[in-house]
Design a protein around this motif. Structure first.
Motif, PDB file in Angstrom:
ATOM      1  N   GLU A   1     -11.364   1.277  -0.748  1.00  5.78           N
ATOM      2  CA  GLU A   1     -10.115   0.872  -1.384  1.00  5.78           C
ATOM      3  C   GLU A   1     -10.206  -0.586  -1.840  1.00  5.78           C
ATOM      4  O   GLU A   1     -10.981  -1.371  -1.307  1.00  5.78           O
TER       5      GLU A   1
ATOM      6  N   TRP B   1       9.222   4.874   1.223  1.00 11.46           N
ATOM      7  CA  TRP B   1       8.739   3.690   1.939  1.00 11.46           C
ATOM      8  C   TRP B   1       9.854   2.712   2.291  1.00 11.46           C
ATOM      9  O   TRP B   1       9.610   1.714   2.978  1.00 11.46           O
TER      10      TRP B   1
ATOM     11  N   GLU C   1      -2.221   4.385   8.345  1.00 10.98           N
ATOM     12  CA  GLU C   1      -2.340   4.759   6.932  1.00 10.98           C
ATOM     13  C   GLU C   1      -2.001   3.625   5.982  1.00 10.98           C
ATOM     14  O   GLU C   1      -2.259   3.710   4.777  1.00 10.98           O
ATOM     15  N   LEU C   2      -1.439   2.525   6.503  1.00 17.13           N
ATOM     16  CA  LEU C   2      -1.082   1.397   5.645  1.00 17.13           C
ATOM     17  C   LEU C   2      -2.093   0.256   5.740  1.00 17.13           C
ATOM     18  O   LEU C   2      -1.853  -0.835   5.239  1.00 17.13           O
TER      19      LEU C   2
ATOM     20  N   ARG D   1       2.120   1.694  -3.444  1.00 18.25           N
ATOM     21  CA  ARG D   1       1.079   2.187  -4.359  1.00 18.25           C
ATOM     22  C   ARG D   1       0.865   3.690  -4.185  1.00 18.25           C
ATOM     23  O   ARG D   1       0.490   4.391  -5.121  1.00 18.25           O
ATOM     24  N   ASN D   2       1.057   4.173  -2.982  1.00 21.35           N
ATOM     25  CA  ASN D   2       0.861   5.587  -2.705  1.00 21.35           C
ATOM     26  C   ASN D   2       2.105   6.424  -3.020  1.00 21.35           C
ATOM     27  O   ASN D   2       2.095   7.637  -2.830  1.00 21.35           O
ATOM     28  N   SER D   3       3.153   5.749  -3.469  1.00 24.87           N
ATOM     29  CA  SER D   3       4.389   6.449  -3.799  1.00 24.87           C
ATOM     30  C   SER D   3       4.408   6.814  -5.284  1.00 24.87           C
ATOM     31  O   SER D   3       3.381   6.711  -5.977  1.00 24.87           O
TER      32      SER D   3
ATOM     33  N   LYS E   1       0.838  -1.205   0.000  1.00 23.36           N
ATOM     34  CA  LYS E   1       0.000   0.000   0.000  1.00 23.36           C
ATOM     35  C   LYS E   1       0.867   1.247   0.000  1.00 23.36           C
ATOM     36  O   LYS E   1       0.580   2.223  -0.713  1.00 23.36           O
ATOM     37  N   ALA E   2       1.938   1.229   0.790  1.00 19.89           N
ATOM     38  CA  ALA E   2       2.856   2.372   0.791  1.00 19.89           C
ATOM     39  C   ALA E   2       3.471   2.567  -0.591  1.00 19.89           C
ATOM     40  O   ALA E   2       3.631   3.701  -1.061  1.00 19.89           O
TER      41      ALA E   2
ATOM     42  N   TRP F   1      -6.225  -1.222   5.257  1.00 19.82           N
ATOM     43  CA  TRP F   1      -7.343  -1.047   4.325  1.00 19.82           C
ATOM     44  C   TRP F   1      -8.317  -0.013   4.857  1.00 19.82           C
ATOM     45  O   TRP F   1      -8.569   0.075   6.056  1.00 19.82           O
TER      46      TRP F   1
ATOM     47  N   HIS G   1       7.864   2.542  -7.090  1.00 21.26           N
ATOM     48  CA  HIS G   1       6.492   2.428  -6.620  1.00 21.26           C
ATOM     49  C   HIS G   1       5.889   1.146  -7.181  1.00 21.26           C
ATOM     50  O   HIS G   1       6.519   0.449  -7.993  1.00 21.26           O
TER      51      HIS G   1
END
Length: 395
Positions: free
Chosen positions: A388, A365, A381-382, A238-240, A235-236, A384, A335
């Motif tokens: 999402e 990350w 924040e990591l 994906r958010n990068s 998830k980290a 679900w 990422h």
């Protein structure tokens, strides 16, 4: 799916706790005190617990080993998301740490049950073990009908908060002679003392946890499976985003030729795994255990190394799409790209790759790779969040 009223849950737990305490050597599904509430003794299929909270509120939690729907969900699910300020955070956190597999948590505000939102088909409530407990008790009796009467009288007395010496002594009467204590005085007194602590004797008060004072300022979410560590890091990723890199210096001509010859006009997505097994350094797509062919793996190694930079490093995920007219290639260095559809990542490969780069070429990350997330839990924040996507590895 909603739990039963907390009074019913407590009465069931308290009644079986007393039955188990009266006959500790018998195969009875029983409950034990757990620091303010009651928890079913885990016997191989699951457990659940319940506790009252100051103000007529309550909390229940647990798991079923065969239907533990929170297991192997990526990213991990925060079972306490949205819990109210009065929620007994420390108590439930301790239960999650001790039990490891807690898959559902519900809280009662005095009128209704509520819980966090779960993805997919996740759910769970306390399951009744009443009949199994009775059968374990009745197996040691000479008169099953008398055992049924004694059991029913116990459960009725618990509900009425009227447990007394006579109710407890009656539990021993139907038993085979070998199971009856030579002197009932001590065991009955011990069970009666437990009944007082549980608030089911005349005039006794049920135990209550102190109400919480708000969600902890720094809270981490419990991890149930090691794959969930991957899910949190994914998830980290994906958010990068990709760092500002020069254009790739080499095309994967040999890779494309192999794909065309062996798979036809198609697209392959691969992830670098960092395995020690020669020729198997890449996972092909997100299929469970689907490794790239040894020959393809060697071609991917060669391509990846041709593009390598001593400071910037190498790609971690790549996609090659072969068409009748040629091919296109995509790389991801920093990422998790949208075309990689799952939440599984290969931590060995990621650690090796990030360690090989200069510090300025390590994405934000990277520090997660060195944290003991399985033990410490993951940052909120990591986990679900409603809306999402997620990946379930449950069979």
């Amino acid at each position: 799916m909603q739990p039963d009223h907390p009074d019913e849950l407590w009465n069931e737990a308290a009644g079986h706790a007393l039955l188990g305490a009266a006959l500790p050597s018998e195969p009875i599904i029983t409950f034990e005190e757990d620091g303010g509430g009651l928890r079913r003794v885990e016997f191989g299929s699951g457990t659940w617990g319940i506790a009252w909270v100051d103000g007529g509120r309550a909390v229940t939690y647990g798991f079923d080993l065969d239907y533990s729907t929170a297991r192997r969900r990526l990213p991990p699910v925060d079972l306490l998301a949205g819990a109210p300020g009065w929620f007994p955070w420390d108590y439930v956190h301790a239960a999650q740490k001790e039990i490891q597999l807690v898959s559902w948590v519900h809280w009662w505000d005095g009128e209704t049950w509520a819980r966090a939102e779960y993805p997919g088909d996740m759910d769970g409530v306390p399951d009744s073990g009443g009949e199994e407990s009775f059968e374990g008790y009745a197996d040691g009796s000479e008169d099953p009908d008398a055992a049924r009467d004694a059991y029913d009288d116990l459960m009725a007395a618990v509900a009425a908060r009227a447990v007394d010496t006579a109710v407890i002594e009656a539990l021993y009467a139907p038993l085979e002679e070998a199971l009856q204590p030579p002197d009932l005085t001590a065991p009955v007194a011990e069970v009666l003392d437990l009944a007082r602590r549980l608030g089911v004797t005349p005039g006794a008060s049920r135990p209550e946890l102190a109400a919480g004072t708000g969600e902890p300022a720094v809270r981490r979410v419990h991890i149930m499976d090691l794959e969930q560590v991957e899910g949190a890091i994914a998830k980290a990723m994906r958010n990068s985003f990709e760092l500002d890199r020069p254009a790739p210096s080499a095309d994967p001509d040999e890779v494309a030729a192999w794909v065309r010859a062996n798979l036809g006009e198609t697209s392959i997505e691969v992830a670098y795994t960092g395995t020690d097994r020669p020729g198997h350094n890449y996972k092909l797509g997100i299929g469970w255990g689907k490794m790239a062919d040894a020959e393809l793996s060697a071609l991917l190694d060669a391509w990846r190394e041709r593009e390598a930079d001593p400071e910037r490093g190498r790609w971690t995920h790549a996609r090659v799409a072969v068409t009748a007219d040629g091919f296109t290639a995509d790389r991801a260095y920093d990422h998790l790209p949208v075309w990689w559809d799952g939440f599984r990542v290969h931590l060995t490969g990621l650690r090796a790759e990030m360690a090989s780069r200069a510090s300025r070429w390590r994405p934000s990350w990277t520090g997660l790779l060195d944290q003991d997330l399985a033990h410490e839990g993951v940052p909120l924040e990591l986990t679900w969040r409603p809306g999402e996507r997620f990946q379930s590895l449950a069979g």
